[in-house]
Motif scaffolding. Structure first.
Motif, mmCIF file in Angstrom:
data_model
loop_
_atom_site.group_PDB
_atom_site.id
_atom_site.type_symbol
_atom_site.label_atom_id
_atom_site.label_comp_id
_atom_site.label_asym_id
_atom_site.label_seq_id
_atom_site.Cartn_x
_atom_site.Cartn_y
_atom_site.Cartn_z
ATOM 1 N N GLU A 298 0.831 -1.191 0.000
ATOM 2 C CA GLU A 298 0.000 0.000 0.000
ATOM 3 C C GLU A 298 0.875 1.254 0.000
ATOM 4 O O GLU A 298 1.891 1.302 0.682
ATOM 5 N N PRO A 299 0.502 2.276 -0.771
ATOM 6 C CA PRO A 299 1.270 3.528 -0.748
ATOM 7 C C PRO A 299 1.234 4.151 0.638
ATOM 8 O O PRO A 299 0.214 4.120 1.318
ATOM 9 N N GLN A 300 2.353 4.723 1.064
ATOM 10 C CA GLN A 300 2.451 5.313 2.383
ATOM 11 C C GLN A 300 2.798 6.789 2.282
ATOM 12 O O GLN A 300 3.675 7.183 1.519
ATOM 13 N N GLU A 301 2.100 7.572 3.059
ATOM 14 C CA GLU A 301 2.318 9.010 3.109
ATOM 15 C C GLU A 301 3.224 9.359 4.274
ATOM 16 O O GLU A 301 3.147 8.748 5.342
ATOM 17 N N MET A 302 4.104 10.342 4.077
ATOM 18 C CA MET A 302 4.855 10.874 5.197
ATOM 19 C C MET A 302 3.906 11.634 6.111
ATOM 20 O O MET A 302 3.010 12.335 5.644
ATOM 21 N N ALA A 303 4.095 11.504 7.430
ATOM 22 C CA ALA A 303 3.161 12.103 8.365
ATOM 23 C C ALA A 303 3.877 12.568 9.620
ATOM 24 O O ALA A 303 5.016 12.169 9.904
ATOM 25 N N VAL A 304 3.199 13.425 10.364
ATOM 26 C CA VAL A 304 3.647 13.866 11.684
ATOM 27 C C VAL A 304 2.555 13.497 12.675
ATOM 28 O O VAL A 304 1.365 13.711 12.406
ATOM 29 N N ALA A 305 2.942 12.925 13.819
ATOM 30 C CA ALA A 305 1.980 12.571 14.859
ATOM 31 C C ALA A 305 1.852 13.729 15.847
ATOM 32 O O ALA A 305 2.851 14.319 16.253
ATOM 33 N N VAL A 306 0.621 14.054 16.223
ATOM 34 C CA VAL A 306 0.346 15.122 17.189
ATOM 35 C C VAL A 306 -0.210 14.487 18.452
ATOM 36 O O VAL A 306 -1.243 13.815 18.399
ATOM 37 N N THR A 307 0.457 14.660 19.577
ATOM 38 C CA THR A 307 0.023 14.054 20.832
ATOM 39 C C THR A 307 -0.639 15.081 21.734
ATOM 40 O O THR A 307 -0.449 16.285 21.572
ATOM 41 N N SER A 308 -1.403 14.579 22.701
ATOM 42 C CA SER A 308 -2.089 15.421 23.690
ATOM 43 C C SER A 308 -2.945 16.479 23.022
ATOM 44 O O SER A 308 -2.890 17.656 23.366
ATOM 45 N N ALA A 309 -3.722 16.056 22.044
ATOM 46 C CA ALA A 309 -4.552 17.012 21.305
ATOM 47 C C ALA A 309 -5.844 17.280 22.073
ATOM 48 O O ALA A 309 -6.905 16.770 21.736
ATOM 49 N N ASN A 310 -5.764 18.058 23.135
ATOM 50 C CA ASN A 310 -6.933 18.397 23.947
ATOM 51 C C ASN A 310 -7.649 19.586 23.317
ATOM 52 O O ASN A 310 -7.479 20.729 23.717
ATOM 53 N N LEU A 533 1.317 25.313 15.156
ATOM 54 C CA LEU A 533 1.429 23.879 14.892
ATOM 55 C C LEU A 533 1.499 23.620 13.389
ATOM 56 O O LEU A 533 2.269 22.766 12.926
ATOM 57 N N LEU A 534 0.721 24.353 12.599
ATOM 58 C CA LEU A 534 0.743 24.211 11.143
ATOM 59 C C LEU A 534 2.135 24.490 10.595
ATOM 60 O O LEU A 534 2.650 23.753 9.749
ATOM 61 N N CYS A 535 2.762 25.571 11.070
ATOM 62 C CA CYS A 535 4.098 25.919 10.590
ATOM 63 C C CYS A 535 5.113 24.838 10.950
ATOM 64 O O CYS A 535 5.976 24.488 10.133
ATOM 65 N N GLU A 536 5.012 24.303 12.159
ATOM 66 C CA GLU A 536 5.973 23.289 12.609
ATOM 67 C C GLU A 536 5.845 22.006 11.791
ATOM 68 O O GLU A 536 6.844 21.419 11.364
ATOM 69 N N ILE A 537 4.606 21.577 11.536
ATOM 70 C CA ILE A 537 4.400 20.348 10.769
ATOM 71 C C ILE A 537 4.801 20.548 9.312
ATOM 72 O O ILE A 537 5.422 19.672 8.691
ATOM 73 N N ALA A 538 4.457 21.713 8.747
ATOM 74 C CA ALA A 538 4.809 21.993 7.352
ATOM 75 C C ALA A 538 6.323 21.985 7.162
ATOM 76 O O ALA A 538 6.833 21.482 6.148
ATOM 77 N N ALA A 539 7.060 22.537 8.128
ATOM 78 C CA ALA A 539 8.519 22.563 8.029
ATOM 79 C C ALA A 539 9.105 21.164 8.049
ATOM 80 O O ALA A 539 10.188 20.919 7.511
ATOM 81 N N THR A 540 8.391 20.207 8.647
ATOM 82 C CA THR A 540 8.854 18.817 8.702
ATOM 83 C C THR A 540 8.537 18.059 7.418
ATOM 84 O O THR A 540 9.358 17.276 6.930
ATOM 85 N N LEU A 541 7.357 18.314 6.839
ATOM 86 C CA LEU A 541 6.868 17.488 5.729
ATOM 87 C C LEU A 541 7.129 18.064 4.337
ATOM 88 O O LEU A 541 7.099 17.327 3.359
ATOM 89 N N LEU A 542 7.364 19.374 4.257
ATOM 90 C CA LEU A 542 7.514 19.993 2.945
ATOM 91 C C LEU A 542 8.944 20.473 2.724
ATOM 92 O O LEU A 542 9.608 20.907 3.663
ATOM 93 N N PRO A 543 9.435 20.414 1.490
ATOM 94 C CA PRO A 543 10.768 20.941 1.195
ATOM 95 C C PRO A 543 10.812 22.459 1.320
ATOM 96 O O PRO A 543 9.780 23.133 1.222
#
Length: 554
Positions: A298-310, A533-543
């Motif tokens: 199955e194709p796999q996407e790169m992802a970031v896990a977010v914990t303690s999402a209260n 959080l958007l900026c942090e995840i984008a910096a991890t997943l996008l060139p």
């Protein structure tokens, strides 16, 4: 009969204010609307054209990032015979001619040349300006099968997440068709062609005569619509993208004027899938041939896990609520029913018990313990059916109301989808809704979110107001990003959402990838602003290059 030219000066253009059909918007018409001069009328209503010819020329320029320094033009050599020649603008025209460059011309592509294209006397084919393009075209030239192949491509684009309203089909004037995608940004030729190859693969047309414009190196020109075919004399107008019914001249020009550019973000999930497919093709060629059947990966996407999402309340709020339930659960006769229902909700939504039988077993165990202690008078074997009904009610009816403690997976395709929204405030709201959809999941995809909850997520450093939330909700709905249960009238909104205290329901119109590889885990809670959080995840997943293109800053 072969047409040599279209006299567009005789075709009417509707007044954008009153709809009256006019050959030319003039001062007489301006005075009907209470304006002393034509220029005042045009300026007041933001009109930048007076004739149908001018309107279509401006729209073509707006939709296609035309390279005015290089193009291909058709010129008539005899009746019914036109030859195409490439033209290249040189500032030092004489030096270019001295070097033997036959395509050299002293003038860039002018508005008059676009007018000549639209009246059919000198059809144009264009190149994209720069290293990227705001348009992409499928050139279908399969002769007798062209219509069938065109519809397969259009259907495949829709199945892959591109709304049909953004897929524009035009007749070539002979036997072929062009399929245009026009976006509100620009995308590199490589990315466009990756998407094109994947769409052709999905449509099952890899062995057919389908070309892309622009190609990977932008070496082939793309014929603009709304002209005459140089050999047949047929009008190359737009078509219905479901039936391929050809539109006449006026309807085609009106269709062109009504085209809205597709939000670039709608392409990002398709781009991610096409590149995954391309990687799989490369890996498949590297693997040695084998007679044994290989398992499907199955194709796999790169992802970031977010914990303690209260996202709804803090951990302290939850703990206090659970303690309050436990303290009042069995404090008197007749309290078992309500207490066990609350406990079922807690076990399912906050402890992560995701199996009906396991939930029933937990309720039975609690009942046995309380029965032994003398706080419950009904033995558990008499309550099993009741507890199973509780479990089904919690699973089927309350999904989407309560937060469930879990890790949220944010994939690269989802980030690209959100960042493709050009309106910053609408982008922030879509991001908050994406997080909410993962914290409040349901099988149908619908979830509840109040304006207050969205404000809490978007409160630092600048808080989004309730009016803006309503405006951006409509913006996202109209452009195909979300569905909502928004009322059709203020009265209906009052009855459904205020009087009955029903929060707004949302559903994202996006297919979430099922398989992902986690690259990083980040922390988020109710005290943080989700834009960071958007900026942090984008910096991890996008060139870095894509981040610069999107101009994303924390």
């Amino acid at each position: 009969m072969y047409q040599r030219q279209i006299d567009l000066s005789s075709y009417p253009v509707p007044c954008p204010v009153c709809g009256e059909q006019l050959v030319c918007i003039n001062a007489t018409h301006a005075r009907k609307h209470g304006h002393e001069t034509l220029s005042d009328f045009l300026k007041t209503h933001g009109i930048d054209y007076k004739t149908l010819l001018q309107r279509s020329r401006k729209k073509l320029t707006q939709l296609y990032n035309i390279d005015r320094k290089s193009w291909v033009v058709g010129y008539e050599t005899a009746v019914g015979s036109i030859e195409y020649a490439r033209q290249t603008y040189y500032t030092d025209y004489r030096a270019a001619r001295d070097k033997g460059i036959k395509s050299a011309t002293p003038y860039p592509l002018t508005n008059t040349m676009l007018h000549n294209h639209l009246n059919g006397s000198a059809p144009l084919a264009i190149f994209a300006s720069g290293p990227s393009s705001s348009y992409f075209g499928f050139d279908v030239d399969s002769k007798e099968l062209a219509a069938s192949h065109t519809l397969k491509l259009v259907d495949s684009l829709e199945a892959l997440g591109i709304p049909r309203q953004y897929v524009h089909v035009s007749f070539s004037g002979s036997k072929g068709y062009h399929i245009d995608l026009l976006i509100d940004g620009k995308m590199s030729f490589e990315k466009w062609n990756d998407i094109g190859e994947y769409v052709v693969e999905v449509a099952g047309l890899t062995d057919e005569s389908i070309e892309f414009r622009p190609g990977r190196k932008n070496g082939q020109a793309y014929k603009l619509p709304l002209t005459l075919h140089p050999k047949t004399g047929n009008f190359a107008g737009f078509c219905d993208n479901r039936t391929l019914e050809s539109y006449d001249i006026v309807r085609s020009h009106n269709y062109l004027f009504d085209i809205e550019k597709m939000p670039q973000g709608l392409l990002f999930p398709l781009l991610a899938r096409s590149r995954q497919w391309k990687r799989e093709q490369v890996e498949a060629k590297k693997r040695p041939p084998s007679r044994a059947a290989r398992p499907v990966i199955e194709p796999q996407e790169m992802a970031v896990a977010v914990t303690s999402a209260n996202l709804l309340w803090s951990a302290e709020d939850k703990r206090d609520k659970v303690e309050r339930w436990c303290n009042v659960a069995f404090d008197g006769v007749g309290t078992r029913y309500n207490a066990m229902k609350h406990i079922a909700i807690y076990l399912w939504h906050e402890q992560g018990i995701e199996d009906e039988d396991e939930l029933v077993a937990c309720l039975v165990e609690i009942n046995d313990r309380e029965y032994t202690a003398g706080r419950v008078r009904t033995p558990s074997h008499e309550c099993v059916n009741e507890y199973r009904a509780f479990a089904r009610w919690v699973i089927n009816e309350t999904d989407g109301f309560y937060v469930r403690e879990r890790e949220l997976m944010i994939t690269q395709a989802e980030i690209q989808w959100v960042l493709g929204v050009t309106d910053i405030k609408a982008r922030d709201m879509l991001w908050a809704l994406l997080l909410s959809s993962k914290a409040f999941p349901s099988k149908s995809g619908w979830f509840y979110r109040t304006s207050d909850a969205l404000q809490k997520m978007l409160s630092k450093p600048r808080k989004i107001c309730r009016e803006t939330i309503a405006v951006k909700r409509r913006w996202l709905t109209e452009r195909g990003y979300i569905e909502t249960t928004a009322a059709a009238s203020k009265r209906e909104f009052y009855v459904n959402h205020i009087k009955q205290h029903r929060p707004m329901r949302y559903r994202l119109l996006f297919d979430h990838p099922e398989h992902s590889v986690v690259l990083k885990t980040v922390f988020y809670d109710h005290e943080m602003d989700c834009r960071n959080l958007l900026c942090e995840i984008a910096a991890t997943l996008l060139p870095v290059s894509e981040l610069k293109l999107l101009k994303l800053t924390a």
